[in-house]
Design a protein around this motif. Structure first.
Motif, PDB file in Angstrom:
ATOM      1  N   ILE A 238      33.275  39.846  17.022  1.00  0.00           N
ATOM      2  CA  ILE A 238      32.329  39.167  17.910  1.00  0.00           C
ATOM      3  C   ILE A 238      31.548  38.147  17.097  1.00  0.00           C
ATOM      4  CG2 ILE A 238      30.372  39.448  19.476  1.00  0.00           C
ATOM      5  CD1 ILE A 238      31.330  42.366  19.885  1.00  0.00           C
ATOM      6  N   LEU A 239      31.684  36.867  17.439  1.00  0.00           N
ATOM      7  CA  LEU A 239      30.919  35.810  16.784  1.00  0.00           C
ATOM      8  C   LEU A 239      29.618  35.581  17.540  1.00  0.00           C
ATOM      9  CD1 LEU A 239      33.439  32.969  15.802  1.00  0.00           C
ATOM     10  CD2 LEU A 239      32.507  34.793  14.378  1.00  0.00           C
ATOM     11  N   GLU A 240      28.523  35.502  16.786  1.00  0.00           N
ATOM     12  CA  GLU A 240      27.197  35.278  17.361  1.00  0.00           C
ATOM     13  C   GLU A 240      26.791  33.814  17.195  1.00  0.00           C
ATOM     14  OE1 GLU A 240      25.237  37.887  14.724  1.00  0.00           O
ATOM     15  OE2 GLU A 240      25.815  39.730  15.779  1.00  0.00           O
ATOM     16  N   THR A 241      25.977  33.312  18.144  1.00  0.00           N
ATOM     17  CA  THR A 241      25.487  31.933  18.060  1.00  0.00           C
ATOM     18  C   THR A 241      23.996  31.889  18.346  1.00  0.00           C
ATOM     19  OG1 THR A 241      25.789  31.375  20.413  1.00  0.00           O
ATOM     20  CG2 THR A 241      27.707  31.122  18.960  1.00  0.00           C
ATOM     21  N   ASP A 242      23.383  30.760  17.994  1.00  0.00           N
ATOM     22  CA  ASP A 242      21.950  30.608  18.246  1.00  0.00           C
ATOM     23  C   ASP A 242      21.639  30.367  19.720  1.00  0.00           C
ATOM     24  OD1 ASP A 242      22.981  28.058  18.473  1.00  0.00           O
ATOM     25  OD2 ASP A 242      21.621  27.127  17.031  1.00  0.00           O
ATOM     26  N   SER A 243      22.661  30.143  20.547  1.00  0.00           N
ATOM     27  CA  SER A 243      22.446  29.939  21.980  1.00  0.00           C
ATOM     28  C   SER A 243      22.463  31.245  22.759  1.00  0.00           C
ATOM     29  CB  SER A 243      23.533  29.010  22.548  1.00  0.00           C
ATOM     30  OG  SER A 243      24.774  29.696  22.619  1.00  0.00           O
ATOM     31  N   GLY A 244      22.866  32.319  22.098  1.00  0.00           N
ATOM     32  CA  GLY A 244      22.997  33.598  22.777  1.00  0.00           C
ATOM     33  C   GLY A 244      24.402  33.884  23.261  1.00  0.00           C
ATOM     34  N   LEU A 245      25.257  32.859  23.338  1.00  0.00           N
ATOM     35  CA  LEU A 245      26.649  33.101  23.699  1.00  0.00           C
ATOM     36  C   LEU A 245      27.361  33.818  22.553  1.00  0.00           C
ATOM     37  CD1 LEU A 245      27.791  29.744  25.370  1.00  0.00           C
ATOM     38  CD2 LEU A 245      27.286  31.918  26.511  1.00  0.00           C
ATOM     39  N   GLU A 246      28.306  34.663  22.902  1.00  0.00           N
ATOM     40  CA  GLU A 246      29.084  35.369  21.897  1.00  0.00           C
ATOM     41  C   GLU A 246      30.573  35.186  22.190  1.00  0.00           C
ATOM     42  OE1 GLU A 246      26.041  38.873  20.452  1.00  0.00           O
ATOM     43  OE2 GLU A 246      27.603  39.401  21.921  1.00  0.00           O
ATOM     44  N   GLY A 247      31.361  35.007  21.119  1.00  0.00           N
ATOM     45  CA  GLY A 247      32.793  34.814  21.250  1.00  0.00           C
ATOM     46  C   GLY A 247      33.547  36.051  20.809  1.00  0.00           C
ATOM     47  N   VAL A 248      34.637  36.353  21.493  1.00  0.00           N
ATOM     48  CA  VAL A 248      35.424  37.553  21.212  1.00  0.00           C
ATOM     49  C   VAL A 248      36.784  37.155  20.646  1.00  0.00           C
ATOM     50  CG1 VAL A 248      36.489  39.623  22.191  1.00  0.00           C
ATOM     51  CG2 VAL A 248      34.277  38.809  23.066  1.00  0.00           C
ATOM     52  N   GLY A 249      37.145  37.785  19.529  1.00  0.00           N
ATOM     53  CA  GLY A 249      38.475  37.638  18.959  1.00  0.00           C
ATOM     54  C   GLY A 249      39.065  39.013  18.717  1.00  0.00           C
ATOM     55  N   LEU A 250      40.351  39.161  18.945  1.00  0.00           N
ATOM     56  CA  LEU A 250      41.025  40.446  18.768  1.00  0.00           C
ATOM     57  C   LEU A 250      42.042  40.346  17.632  1.00  0.00           C
ATOM     58  CD1 LEU A 250      41.732  41.398  22.497  1.00  0.00           C
ATOM     59  CD2 LEU A 250      39.746  41.970  21.106  1.00  0.00           C
ATOM     60  N   GLY A 251      42.169  41.420  16.884  1.00  0.00           N
ATOM     61  CA  GLY A 251      43.121  41.458  15.778  1.00  0.00           C
ATOM     62  C   GLY A 251      42.443  41.802  14.468  1.00  0.00           C
ATOM     63  N   ALA A 252      43.235  42.294  13.533  1.00  0.00           N
ATOM     64  CA  ALA A 252      42.693  42.696  12.233  1.00  0.00           C
ATOM     65  C   ALA A 252      42.078  41.494  11.518  1.00  0.00           C
ATOM     66  CB  ALA A 252      43.798  43.316  11.380  1.00  0.00           C
ATOM     67  N   HIS A 253      40.921  41.714  10.881  1.00  0.00           N
ATOM     68  CA  HIS A 253      40.209  40.626  10.209  1.00  0.00           C
ATOM     69  C   HIS A 253      39.543  41.123   8.925  1.00  0.00           C
ATOM     70  CE1 HIS A 253      37.788  42.378  13.528  1.00  0.00           C
ATOM     71  NE2 HIS A 253      36.833  42.435  12.616  1.00  0.00           N
ATOM     72  N   PRO A 254      40.330  41.691   8.013  1.00  0.00           N
ATOM     73  CA  PRO A 254      39.742  42.299   6.806  1.00  0.00           C
ATOM     74  C   PRO A 254      39.079  41.303   5.862  1.00  0.00           C
ATOM     75  CG  PRO A 254      42.131  42.215   6.624  1.00  0.00           C
ATOM     76  CD  PRO A 254      41.794  41.844   8.036  1.00  0.00           C
ATOM     77  N   ASP A 255      39.442  40.011   5.962  1.00  0.00           N
ATOM     78  CA  ASP A 255      38.858  39.003   5.070  1.00  0.00           C
ATOM     79  C   ASP A 255      37.711  38.236   5.710  1.00  0.00           C
ATOM     80  OD1 ASP A 255      40.483  39.630   2.994  1.00  0.00           O
ATOM     81  OD2 ASP A 255      41.719  37.827   3.073  1.00  0.00           O
ATOM     82  N   VAL A 256      37.106  38.791   6.752  1.00  0.00           N
ATOM     83  CA  VAL A 256      36.113  38.028   7.505  1.00  0.00           C
ATOM     84  C   VAL A 256      34.918  37.622   6.656  1.00  0.00           C
ATOM     85  CG1 VAL A 256      34.960  40.114   8.410  1.00  0.00           C
ATOM     86  CG2 VAL A 256      34.793  37.947   9.660  1.00  0.00           C
ATOM     87  N   GLU A 257      34.499  38.477   5.750  1.00  0.00           N
ATOM     88  CA  GLU A 257      33.332  38.129   4.932  1.00  0.00           C
ATOM     89  C   GLU A 257      33.598  36.885   4.097  1.00  0.00           C
ATOM     90  OE1 GLU A 257      30.244  40.200   1.738  1.00  0.00           O
ATOM     91  OE2 GLU A 257      31.765  41.406   2.763  1.00  0.00           O
ATOM     92  N   ARG A 258      34.813  36.760   3.581  1.00  0.00           N
ATOM     93  CA  ARG A 258      35.152  35.601   2.760  1.00  0.00           C
ATOM     94  C   ARG A 258      35.375  34.350   3.607  1.00  0.00           C
ATOM     95  NH1 ARG A 258      40.289  33.818  -0.167  1.00  0.00           N
ATOM     96  NH2 ARG A 258      41.394  35.365   1.077  1.00  0.00           N
TER      97      ARG A 258
END
Length: 379
Positions: A37-57
């Motif tokens: 779930i991606l967060e934004t300053d507008s309050g909208l949130e985006g959804v992505g599905l699937g493995a994401h082990p490198d998200v921090e990088r």
């Protein structure tokens, strides 16, 4: 609007049956489903599905960026990891983020993603695919009866060990789907289990009584010469591409004239699909998305001129996800909710514990030791 952060969650999908392929079978009827779930300053949130082990990088490439620039941000993510390479888990992470960015882009426009991308029709043709190698013949029949009731006239069988067993099952599926078409389309998926000689021997044996539309991943995904050899040796078309992690990986296969149906994995994101579809279209080839939970690529498939059919594996959704689409009339009817149409109930996700344990030693994601080495396919 700016991206400000993310949350990583995991839920589960209960298939109600064991699933697998020529390489093995999952140990449980439930499988994990990673949710980003991606967060934004507008309050909208985006959804992505699937493995994401490198998200921090990878997240640093989009932090503070306007998510409506999704294609440009996709390139920025690729650029950030170009020295270490973007294949495998990193490409999956980029795909999940990209999916969430496109979800935000459409939500910002207050319209479903299929409209944002430019589709004129909400219906996406599909084919049935039960991940069914573990089912006995009776259970297989019951599963495809359910697909037939929803109007399907095309199906893909998993197999590759026993030609007579696979012939019997293909003929049974053909009879079931025959209520919807006098000539149902039948596909067969070997999941890279063969070498080129095995593939030609096995498929030509099946083709004595079954008219196959395509044979999928008969040999290793990168084996351009092998795929071209199979293509010359059988009547069926050759389909491949779901496990290619990057547009550049298609080039040798296309240059070798080794592919009839260009496939794209859903977990690699929206931008990758759109670009691959354009490359395939330039060679007059059809494109076909490989399924994943909630069928996210269906929105993009509706908008490209060379879409053939989406793989559809099930009729239900993972725990805590509500998806605005219907499986009917042999395909997917997309809804009108903004974005991907996926609503996430995080409280329900928390009540669905992850199944992840020690690394699997067998199953569909682990290549067997003798895969591609037997002269005659056998169990």
């Amino acid at each position: 609007m700016k991206v400000t952060g993310y949350r990583s969650r995991t839920t589960a999908h209960d298939w109600g049956r064991l699933i697998g392929d020529a390489n093995g079978v999952m140990p449980d009827t439930r499988t994990d489903v990673p949710v980003l779930i991606l967060e934004t300053d507008s309050g909208l949130e985006g959804v992505g599905l699937g493995a994401h082990p490198d998200v921090e990088r990878v997240f640093h490439a989009i932090d503070g960026a306007d998510p409506r620039s999704a294609p440009a941000l996709y390139d920025r993510m690729l650029n950030q990891v170009f020295k270490t390479g973007h294949a495998g888990a990193t490409f999956g992470t980029i795909g999940a983020i990209d999916m969430a960015l496109w979800d935000l882009k459409a939500k910002a426009a207050d319209e479903p993603l299929w409209r944002t991308i430019g589709a004129a029709d909400r219906f996406v043709p599909g084919y049935a695919s039960g991940l069914d190698i573990a089912l006995d013949d009776d259970a297989l029949g019951r599963l495809y009866e359910r697909f037939a009731e929803r109007g399907f006239d095309a199906a893909k069988l998993k197999g590759g060990h026993d030609v007579e067993r696979d012939r019997r099952r293909l003929e049974a599926i053909r009879a079931i789907l025959g209520r919807n078409s006098p000539r149902p389309a039948l596909m067969f998926d070997a999941n890279e289990a063969w070498n080129r000689t095995q593939a030609v021997r096995f498929v030509t044996a099946l083709e004595r009584t079954v008219d196959l539309t395509w044979i999928e991943e008969p040999v290793r995904r990168w084996d351009a010469a092998g795929l071209a050899s199979v293509r010359r040796g059988v009547r069926a078309g050759v389909a491949t591409g779901e496990n290619l992690t990057g547009l550049e990986q298609y080039r040798p296969l296309l240059d070798a004239d080794a592919v009839d149906v260009v496939q794209v994995g859903s977990v690699w994101g929206i931008t990758h699909f759109l670009r691959t579809a354009a490359v395939a279209h330039g060679r007059d080839l059809p494109v076909s998305p490989v399924a994943y939970h909630a069928n996210p690529l269906a929105h993009a498939a509706a908008a490209v001129p060379n879409h053939l059919a989406c793989e559809i594996q099930d009729f239900s959704w993972p725990i805590g996800l509500a998806v605005d689409q219907e499986i009917a009339d042999g395909g997917i009817v997309l809804g009108d909710l903004p974005g991907l149409g996926i609503r996430v109930d995080e409280r329900r996700l928390e009540a669905a514990p992850a199944l992840t344990g020690p690394p699997a030693v067998a199953g569909p994601h682990v290549r067997p030791g003798r895969a591609g080495l037997r002269l005659v396919p056998e169990r």
